[in-house]
Scaffold this active site. Structure first.
Site, PDB file in Angstrom:
ATOM      1  CG  ASP A  40      36.303  27.604  38.616  1.00  0.00           C
ATOM      2  OD1 ASP A  40      35.648  26.494  38.705  1.00  0.00           O
ATOM      3  OD2 ASP A  40      35.572  28.737  38.374  1.00  0.00           O
ATOM      4  CG  ASN A  92      38.603  29.815  32.132  1.00  0.00           C
ATOM      5  OD1 ASN A  92      37.970  29.011  31.965  1.00  0.00           O
ATOM      6  ND2 ASN A  92      38.570  30.114  33.728  1.00  0.00           N
ATOM      7  CG  ASP A  93      40.920  34.143  30.963  1.00  0.00           C
ATOM      8  OD1 ASP A  93      42.030  34.005  31.488  1.00  0.00           O
ATOM      9  OD2 ASP A  93      40.033  34.519  31.848  1.00  0.00           O
ATOM     10  NE  ARG A 104      53.072  56.119  30.643  1.00  0.00           N
ATOM     11  CZ  ARG A 104      54.146  55.841  31.076  1.00  0.00           C
ATOM     12  NH1 ARG A 104      54.833  56.126  32.018  1.00  0.00           N
ATOM     13  NH2 ARG A 104      54.965  55.192  30.195  1.00  0.00           N
ATOM     14  CG  LEU A 144      30.165  37.415  34.353  1.00  0.00           C
ATOM     15  CD1 LEU A 144      29.108  37.974  33.298  1.00  0.00           C
ATOM     16  CD2 LEU A 144      29.746  36.112  35.083  1.00  0.00           C
ATOM     17  CB  SER A 145      34.921  40.105  36.410  1.00  0.00           C
ATOM     18  OG  SER A 145      34.588  39.145  37.173  1.00  0.00           O
TER      19      SER A 145
END
Length: 285
Positions: free
Chosen positions: A64, A140-141, A151, A185-186
């Site tokens: 991908d 995609n993202d 942190r 999705l993960s």
């Protein structure tokens, strides 16, 4: 389709055996084939910028990540992409190597559709000023995560200028329907059919019981602001687009995300539905 170009990931096809087989098969069927310099075989070579405008399909061999990079490189040429999976899951790939010749037979018989999928634009604002040189598009993202071993970070989520969520966590994912089967999705985000026109906002390990995925329309604008922490450090977070472009963020930096004008085109063979792909990739019979 009569004219093709081949883009291969040499890390996935080390000896270019699959690339060579594909080249010979296409030429044996009377097709004109260009191969990018990165793939370096014999015949008619060209780099991505030199691919003729009349090429009808770009065949991309890899995972991908390779397909995403090729799609970005070819975006201005408006060439449909057909992915051949040499990776693991390969949600963007349409063909597996074991069924490659059968798949191309469908292509030769015009048994295919070209899906036009939405993309999103991301613009970074620092000290209230837009960094026009850092406006990038995602297939995609767009992912905002904490920087290195820092942190957890605080983020504020705005939709159409109205704040809808404030939370602390490891970050946030803003994905397209195409990207819904990736990092989204993960992280527990929803799977969305790639033909949909919407944007998903999914928190990454939020330190909250109320932070959940949000789905908005493609006409909405999404804005993420990095909140100040009690112990402000020089680099609070990192924004990454499609796993490639990245930029460091400080407290009060903002990322504006909206639907892009550009669209990516993917070749889909008849009989290969999105839901069939899901069953296949997840091992469901």
């Amino acid at each position: 389709m009569k004219k093709f170009c081949i883009i291969a990931n040499r890390d996935k096809d080390e000896n270019l055996t699959i690339t060579q087989t594909m080249l010979e098969f296409l030429e044996a069927n009377g097709k004109t084939v260009y191969v990018t310099e990165e793939s370096c075989l014999e015949g008619s070579y060209t780099d991505v910028s030199g691919i003729p405008k009349d090429v009808e399909c770009a065949i991309v061999l890899g995972g991908d990540g390779t397909i995403l990079q090729a799609a970005h490189d070819l975006l201005q040429l408006d060439i449909p992409i057909l992915g051949v999976n040499l990776g693991t899951l390969g949600f963007l790939a349409e063909i597996e190597t074991l069924t490659m010749k059968q798949a191309f037979s469908k292509l030769f018989l015009n048994q295919y559709n070209i899906e036009s999928r939405m993309m999103i634009d991301a613009t970074v604002f620092k000290e209230g000023q837009s960094l026009s040189s850092h406006k990038v598009s995602a297939i995609n993202d767009v992912v905002i995560t904490r920087s290195g071993f820092s942190r957890i970070i605080g983020v504020s989520i705005f939709i159409n200028g109205e704040v809808v969520q404030n939370y602390r966590g490891d970050g946030v994912i803003i994905s397209t329907p195409t990207g819904s089967t990736g990092y989204n999705l993960s992280a527990g985000g929803p799977i969305v059919t790639p033909k949909a026109e919407m944007i998903m906002i999914t928190p990454i390990c939020p330190h909250s019981l109320n932070a959940r995925s949000i789905i908005v329309t493609s006409d909405d604008t999404v804005e993420i602001q990095i909140r100040e922490s009690k112990k402000t450090q020089e680099e609070e977070a990192i924004v990454t687009v499609d796993g490639s472009f990245s930029m460091e963020l400080q407290a009060n930096d903002r990322i504006l995300i909206k639907k892009a004008k550009e669209r990516v085109k993917l070749v889909r063979l008849e009989g290969h539905s999105f839901f069939h792909l899901l069953r296949t990739k997840f091992g469901d019979k």
